[in-house]
Design a protein around this motif. Structure first.
Motif, mmCIF file in Angstrom:
data_model
loop_
_atom_site.group_PDB
_atom_site.id
_atom_site.type_symbol
_atom_site.label_atom_id
_atom_site.label_comp_id
_atom_site.label_asym_id
_atom_site.label_seq_id
_atom_site.Cartn_x
_atom_site.Cartn_y
_atom_site.Cartn_z
ATOM 1 N N TRP A 31 0.838 -1.328 -0.031
ATOM 2 C CA TRP A 31 -0.006 0.026 0.090
ATOM 3 C C TRP A 31 1.034 1.174 0.020
ATOM 4 O O TRP A 31 1.907 1.362 0.713
ATOM 5 N N ALA A 32 0.656 2.078 -0.828
ATOM 6 C CA ALA A 32 1.245 3.291 -0.699
ATOM 7 C C ALA A 32 1.220 4.275 0.344
ATOM 8 O O ALA A 32 2.071 4.771 0.661
ATOM 9 N N SER A 33 -0.004 4.334 0.976
ATOM 10 C CA SER A 33 -0.446 4.937 2.122
ATOM 11 C C SER A 33 -1.308 3.919 2.947
ATOM 12 O O SER A 33 -2.404 4.106 3.065
ATOM 13 N N PRO A 34 -0.275 3.068 3.684
ATOM 14 C CA PRO A 34 -1.131 2.054 4.296
ATOM 15 C C PRO A 34 -2.027 2.787 5.585
ATOM 16 O O PRO A 34 -1.639 3.766 6.282
ATOM 17 N N PHE A 35 -2.925 2.100 5.888
ATOM 18 C CA PHE A 35 -3.626 2.555 7.243
ATOM 19 C C PHE A 35 -3.065 1.913 8.376
ATOM 20 O O PHE A 35 -1.960 1.064 8.002
ATOM 21 N N THR A 36 -2.869 2.633 9.498
ATOM 22 C CA THR A 36 -2.306 2.385 10.718
ATOM 23 C C THR A 36 -3.319 1.456 11.519
ATOM 24 O O THR A 36 -4.442 1.741 11.304
ATOM 25 N N ALA A 37 -2.891 0.771 12.490
ATOM 26 C CA ALA A 37 -3.448 0.177 13.412
ATOM 27 C C ALA A 37 -4.484 1.296 14.274
ATOM 28 O O ALA A 37 -5.636 0.903 14.326
ATOM 29 N N GLY A 76 -3.528 -2.728 4.689
ATOM 30 C CA GLY A 76 -4.595 -2.654 3.780
ATOM 31 C C GLY A 76 -5.872 -3.467 4.637
ATOM 32 O O GLY A 76 -5.520 -4.418 5.464
ATOM 33 N N ILE A 77 -7.247 -3.133 4.528
ATOM 34 C CA ILE A 77 -8.272 -3.433 4.996
ATOM 35 C C ILE A 77 -8.714 -4.609 4.019
ATOM 36 O O ILE A 77 -9.010 -4.465 3.124
ATOM 37 N N ILE A 112 -1.618 -6.435 16.510
ATOM 38 C CA ILE A 112 -0.378 -7.001 15.881
ATOM 39 C C ILE A 112 0.714 -6.207 16.059
ATOM 40 O O ILE A 112 1.906 -6.338 16.704
ATOM 41 N N ASP A 113 0.725 -5.089 15.142
ATOM 42 C CA ASP A 113 1.890 -4.206 15.056
ATOM 43 C C ASP A 113 1.156 -2.860 14.577
ATOM 44 O O ASP A 113 -0.077 -2.737 14.195
ATOM 45 N N ALA A 114 1.963 -1.877 14.219
ATOM 46 C CA ALA A 114 1.694 -0.624 13.738
ATOM 47 C C ALA A 114 0.683 -0.762 12.296
ATOM 48 O O ALA A 114 0.012 0.235 12.214
ATOM 49 N N HIS A 115 0.777 -1.915 11.438
ATOM 50 C CA HIS A 115 -0.205 -1.930 10.532
ATOM 51 C C HIS A 115 -1.107 -3.083 10.406
ATOM 52 O O HIS A 115 -1.615 -3.574 9.332
ATOM 53 N N THR A 116 -1.107 -3.886 11.599
ATOM 54 C CA THR A 116 -1.738 -5.059 11.374
ATOM 55 C C THR A 116 -2.543 -5.331 12.598
ATOM 56 O O THR A 116 -2.128 -5.102 13.776
#
Length: 187
Positions: free
Chosen positions: A13-19, A42-43, A83-87
């Motif tokens: 993802w170019a601009s991933p969502f954060t947790a 990504g959602i 889980i982490d900053a993006h999951t």
């Protein structure tokens, strides 16, 4: 006119969502009426569970509840874990450590034991979800496979961030319940 077909692959993802973004959207009701997870920014929309999945979840909770209560632990269903900053993942059943305070999104240190019930999701549950739960430091993880009628039982290896080989227990045979000092049998 024929169109080119692009095969599915892992997305970057170019601009991933954060947790934090995802949890805020969850709190605001953005996923009302649907199940979703945040996976590496990504959602991902999850398939709704069918009757056999829900029925097995209920049976498992019923079998586990006396052990959970005796240990002073807590049990929850359809809960999310940061889980982490993006999951942010969702699991079917979570057993919380005695003294853990349930949050909107659990942390690995809160969870004693996690369970996924798989009817069509075996590959994901035995692959990337297993890896994510291991990274979160969840001591024990089961994947209850409805189709194969077996339970894959994992425990953390010496690193504390990955699971070792699974012990596979067929339905009808007793299983030790990690951290709760008892056994259950799925029929």
């Amino acid at each position: 006119m024929n169109q080119q077909v692009r095969l599915a692959s892992k997305r970057e993802w170019a601009s991933p969502f954060t947790a934090d973004d995802f949890l805020h959207m969850l709190e605001l009701g953005a996923f009302e009426g649907m199940r979703a997870e945040l996976v590496r920014g990504g959602i991902e929309k999850m398939m709704p569970a069918d009757w056999s999945h829900g029925e097995l979840n209920a049976r498992l909770v019923g079998l586990l509840f006396p052990l959970v209560r005796a240990a002073g632990a807590k049990v929850g269903t359809d809960v999310v874990i940061h889980i982490d900053a993006h999951t942010v993942r969702g699991f079917d059943i979570a057993i919380l450590r005695p003294g853990a305070v349930p949050q909107k999104a659990l942390r690995g240190e809160d969870v004693l034991f996690a369970i996924e019930v798989a009817e069509t999701t075996q590959k994901r549950d035995l692959g990337e979800k297993r890896d994510d739960y291991g990274r979160a430091g969840i001591p024990a993880y089961w994947v209850v496979d409805i189709v194969a009628q077996v339970t894959h039982c994992f425990g953390l290896d010496a690193s504390g961030s990955a699971y070792g080989e699974a012990m596979i227990v067929p339905f009808g045979e007793p299983m030790d319940v990690p951290g709760l000092g008892g056994r259950i049998t799925l029929d």
